[in-house]
Design an enzyme around this catalytic site. Structure first.
Site, short mmCIF file in Angstrom:
data_model
loop_
_atom_site.label_atom_id
_atom_site.label_comp_id
_atom_site.label_asym_id
_atom_site.label_seq_id
_atom_site.Cartn_x
_atom_site.Cartn_y
_atom_site.Cartn_z
N HIS A 32 -0.75 -0.27 8.39
CA HIS A 32 -2.15 -0.98 9.00
C HIS A 32 -1.90 -2.31 8.45
CE1 HIS A 32 -6.13 -2.37 9.74
NE2 HIS A 32 -6.18 -1.53 10.48
N ASP A 62 -3.26 4.87 1.31
CA ASP A 62 -4.18 4.58 2.14
C ASP A 62 -4.83 5.88 3.00
OD1 ASP A 62 -5.69 3.82 4.53
OD2 ASP A 62 -4.24 2.44 5.40
N LYS A 85 -15.34 5.46 8.68
CA LYS A 85 -14.40 6.79 9.42
C LYS A 85 -14.67 8.06 9.17
CE LYS A 85 -10.94 3.19 9.67
NZ LYS A 85 -10.70 2.62 11.18
N CYS A 87 -4.02 -3.03 14.83
CA CYS A 87 -3.57 -3.44 13.50
C CYS A 87 -2.27 -3.03 12.99
CB CYS A 87 -4.97 -3.34 12.53
SG CYS A 87 -6.34 -4.32 12.95
#
Length: 418
Positions: free
Chosen positions: A133, A211, A237, A375
């Site tokens: 990302h 991540d 999220k 992204c």
């Protein structure tokens, strides 16, 4: 073990049990029941989280740590209890290893601007993967430009989106300073072998950052089992509020890192000549934090764990496998991501149809998808795509919504074919 997609309609879906806990799902869009399949962008919030935010502002609103009155004491207690909940959620050894941030992006930027600025210098290498990302690319590019470091990339192998593990081993043997990688790809649904990657890096003395934006709320995540040095995730999220997240860092690393931002709250003593700072994690939380957001995040992680992340993973992945299998039969369909085990999302491209057109027409049918580069512009260019459409699932989605998705996309393909 993953659920067989053929069994999905025979089960009582997890989604059907708890949809009434999510007020936003009970609405019509263009006269049709909302089918929300944009969960990789953000998830919806259960009443429990919404009520926790309201309760804080209605009864306990005050600043934390520096007040002695009742409201401040209540706010501080709830804020620090949320930190303890987050630590338990990811298996951290102590709440002192948890820094509250605005989300994954800020967590990665914090590591780049504090740990990176101190320990990465001219000629050093930062290792990333081609599926990252932008939030795990741009901070490292900025750091590399500033200090004279360079970035190397682990290749992604074709549309299936798996990492080239031979390249991982070869590059780690050259001892980069840092290996920062995504646990679950938001564009492909690839589940990277995070524990194996961290072990390979650790064998060469390479620091790791995971991540976990797409994984923390979808499968069991334990930093001890992963063996990572840093891990970042976002609350929104996984049913939490927007604008709040957390960074985990090994205690010895956090203690060796200078502050990134300065101001109130993170100081020990300020003088005209010099300032001393608090210990981690508070040294990295300058100014008034998002107190309500942290409290809401604490409620969200407990809610998700009550449902069970292994159960959530089976549910989400089962829906994604069923969707991929059925979407793949549509003429002109190009599916992205692993053919076997994938996370709970499906990205796809229809030949001759821009993803924005797919998403716009799906919206007319009440189906919320995401279209664009997600992204991940470098990855899209590598795959020869300007964009893709994406359906991403969470535990409140149902097999009936997969039916709606497939029917909608099939009709869109017929419309453009005519």
């Amino acid at each position: 073990m993953l659920l067989d997609c053929r069994d999905m309609h025979a089960l009582r879906p997890l989604g059907a049990e708890i949809r009434n806990e999510f007020p936003v799902l009970d609405q019509l869009v263009h006269g049709k029941p909302l089918v929300y399949l944009d969960n990789a962008a953000t998830t919806q919030k259960p009443r429990r989280v919404i009520e926790a935010l309201s309760r804080f502002y209605e009864r306990d609103n005050s600043n934390v740590h520096r007040g002695l009155h009742e409201l401040s004491n209540r706010a501080t207690t709830q804020y620090e209890e949320a930190r303890e909940r987050v630590a338990r959620f990811i298996g951290a050894p102590s709440e002192k290893t948890i820094v509250f941030t605005r989300g994954t992006t800020e967590g990665i930027n914090l590591v780049a601007n504090s740990w990176g600025a101190r320990f990465i210098g001219a000629g050093d290498t930062i290792l990333l993967t081609e599926m990252e990302h932008h939030s795990n690319i741009v901070p490292w590019q900025l750091l590399a430009e500033r200090v004279g470091a360079r970035i190397e990339w682990v290749p992604v192998l074709g549309d299936e989106g798996l990492l080239d593990m031979d390249a991982v081993r070869e590059t780690l043997a050259r001892k980069p300073k840092l290996f920062s990688f995504v646990h679950i790809s938001n564009s492909l649904g690839t589940i990277n072998p995070a524990a194996e990657l961290c072990a390979l890096a650790r064998a060469h003395g390479v620091t790791t950052l995971v991540d976990a934006a797409q994984s923390a709320g979808h499968l069991p995540v334990n930093v001890g089992e992963l063996g990572c040095d840093f891990l970042a995730f976002s609350g929104h999220k996984l049913c939490g509020p927007t604008g709040i997240g957390a960074l985990y860092g090994r205690a010895e690393l956090l203690e060796a890192m200078p502050p990134w931002q300065g101001g109130g709250e993170m100081i020990s003593r300020v003088g005209y000549d010099r300032t001393t700072f608090k210990e981690a994690p508070h040294r990295f939380e300058a100014g008034t934090p998002d107190i309500a957001g942290a409290i809401g995040l604490g409620v969200a992680v407990e809610y998700v764990d009550e449902l069970g992340r292994a159960r959530i993973f089976d549910h989400d992945a089962g829906l994604a496998r069923e969707a991929a299998a059925r979407l793949g039969s549509i003429p002109g369909m190009r599916l992205l991501g692993p053919r076997e085990e994938r996370a709970g999302l499906v990205s796809f491209a229809l030949e001759g149809v821009h993803a924005h057109d797919v998403v716009t027409l799906a919206n007319e049918e009440g189906v919320a998808l995401r279209g664009g580069h997600h992204c991940t512009q470098p990855l899209m260019r590598k795959l020869g795509l300007a964009s893709s459409a994406r359906a991403s699932f969470y535990f409140y989605n149902t097999p009936a919504e997969v039916d709606r998705l497939v029917e909608t996309v099939a009709n869109i393909e017929k419309f453009f074919r005519r």
